[in-house]
Design a protein around this motif. Structure first.
Motif, PDB file in Angstrom:
ATOM      1  N   GLU C  49       0.819  -1.218   0.000  1.00 12.59           N
ATOM      2  CA  GLU C  49       0.000   0.000   0.000  1.00 12.59           C
ATOM      3  C   GLU C  49       0.852   1.266   0.000  1.00 12.59           C
ATOM      4  N   ARG C  50       1.800   1.307   0.910  1.00 16.21           N
ATOM      5  CA  ARG C  50       2.627   2.504   1.041  1.00 16.21           C
ATOM      6  C   ARG C  50       3.496   2.725  -0.203  1.00 16.21           C
ATOM      7  N   SER C  53       1.281   3.854  -3.143  1.00 20.03           N
ATOM      8  CA  SER C  53       0.793   5.217  -2.899  1.00 20.03           C
ATOM      9  C   SER C  53       1.886   6.249  -3.206  1.00 20.03           C
ATOM     10  N   LYS C  56       2.799   6.204  -7.058  1.00 25.01           N
ATOM     11  CA  LYS C  56       1.747   6.856  -7.839  1.00 25.01           C
ATOM     12  C   LYS C  56       1.932   8.377  -7.828  1.00 25.01           C
ATOM     13  N   GLN C  57       2.215   8.915  -6.649  1.00 26.14           N
ATOM     14  CA  GLN C  57       2.467  10.359  -6.555  1.00 26.14           C
ATOM     15  C   GLN C  57       3.708  10.779  -7.354  1.00 26.14           C
TER      16      GLN C  57
END
Lengths: 135, 135, 135, 135, 135, 135
Positions: C49-50, C53, C56-57
């Motif tokens: 998840e981290r 995330s 993606k940024q």
């Protein structure tokens, strides 16, 4: 700016375990000069003993590679690992063992060339030729 | 599994710019064998030309370091950079230039020892002795 | 030969936490293809998840650097770190984003050149010019 | 604290071989400023000549990547190699070539992100997907 | 000698976005001291936010590894990456979290030993045993 | 695909010097399994002896760090050095010593996070705070 304190000659003399190693370094290298690496390792006597014992075998025992060649290889590893301390200490050691300006220039050329082709071969992920493999 | 294709002998022969470099490699090394590194670089003729031109100067021109010592330094850099291809190709080259088992064992010892003391000196952030500095 | 197992599509679908991340990867990248990196990270949902995330940024949000330039920088880092997987995946990504053969050849040249001068500057321990320092 | 001395303008002027390279650097870069890297390399004229000749081709010749993109890639390599000197000199060069604060922030993000996923992919030893391989 | 300026407390207080992150660092670490890493990252608020958010999760959230073990691993990575700043900051953090002299000596031993065997295994290109592979 | 041959059990048994080391490895680790690293090092008996003697002290002697923590540090070093063999062998060893999935996930998080902040601190060349320096 070490992460540990550097031992003075007085502190070394006051600790028999550390003193024994430092005395052997002085005898083996035929010099009273003790550089900061050993003064920092003195905080960890077991590491100091083991490191010096190994280094003495690898760098000072007679063998198939002459002392200057050993230092050139040491500089190569230290440069690629980016170890500021080791680059300085082993470049000084190589000079003390007779490295000429021409030899140093060639060492630099090989370091640069190898670093360059390493980057190229890694970027291209070149498969190892069968001819290079030991089976 | 390269990230680019490897040129066959036929493809090399069909491209005069690439063929000129490969021919010079064969002449200089006195061998018809062309390893994958050059077959991969053939996709980028300008990089191929420049890389070979530099390598020829650094590794094949007469100088103050003998050919085997140059290979030992090349292996050292390649090992620390973790270049699988280069480790294989230059270990083979060192053997072809006469590296004995005893010399190889000593090279391994120095690589390991230098890597170890590099880690220690970096971890301890040992300050460089004034005696090692060129002013 | 991963150190962990790679999750199949069925295993992903059966785990809602993992599936949510994988679905977002598919949507963001406009492709159903899920490469092994994510199938390995699926064993550690919090890391999965981290990592996604953040990635993606950093790689997909609009910004001052175009998508191809970001991939070229990613390849540079991966090459010097010797990450076989990342070199392959980001070279493929750069090509998918339009990297030309000429651009790839220039990237290779810069990687090699920078690696070479890094080795030279480190070996020589060149002091940083005052002109380069921000005060 | 270099391992070699840095040449002054007077010493450069007194050596025709070195002066020719330094003059070309000044002309090519349209600036009289000669940074310490070249002043250190001056001790090895053959290395100086070859390094500048290569760098001039790679960084100053027209090509498919613009000058700023080349510097961003150079910073990436230098950062991962931990070359303090090169990080400083090429960050200054990137700014001189117009790198904005926003571009620098994105460069930093990509460097960090790539280093992170390199560590993850290496730790997990993720096998390269067939889709990424050139056959 | 950073490549960017370091923010003072006044500058931090004047920027609400930066101040919010710095305040959370102070609260989480239960200390008013803000080290230079965060003062440098303040120039890039988005990177600052993302980096702190990740670090807070990884290093401060409860978990299966105790805080000191996390710092020992952090020192290991930083040492091999040759990050002078990180070696200093995380060695200080480990001491603040109770690292004893004996634990530090053992950490140093493991760092050195692992670096040594890494060099040996890479130089020898030892194939991974089937027993170590997850299938 | 090693650069040297791997010794079989028969070859080991036929060489008393090598056999003595291998026997001690079997006794110390309470297992008959001898992994390829030692089978490769057997070609260099002096390196084999010294490496095992050191590793036995560092990894098997009682001390202030428990066996699993030592393996986590070893994985960290091996990952950053990109040593495929060592990553595999020490991840297997960590699991054999009880590493849980949660601990492994946290190890991965710290490896990634440290690699990321190392890149940021190196890119920014953040000066070491006085508070972190031992004087």
């Amino acid at each position: 700016m070490a992460t540990t304190k550097l031992w003075t000659d007085e502190e070394i003399s006051a600790n028999p375990r550390v003193k024994a190693v430092i005395d052997d370094i002085r005898t083996t290298r035929k010099s009273d000069f003790i550089n900061n690496f050993w003064r920092a390792l003195a905080n960890q006597p077991a590491v100091l003993e083991r490191t010096w014992s190994n280094l003495k075998q690898v760098m000072f025992a007679p063998g198939a590679l002459d002392p200057l060649t050993r230092e050139l290889i040491y500089i190569a590893v230290s440069t690629i690992n980016g170890c500021e301390y080791c680059i300085h200490s082993h470049t000084a050691a190589a000079r003390a063992k007779g490295m000429s300006d021409e030899q140093y220039a060639e060492l630099l050329s090989i370091l640069g060339m190898a670093a360059e082709t390493n980057a190229l071969a890694n970027a291209l992920q070149v498969p190892v030729d069968l001819e290079f493999q030991v089976r």
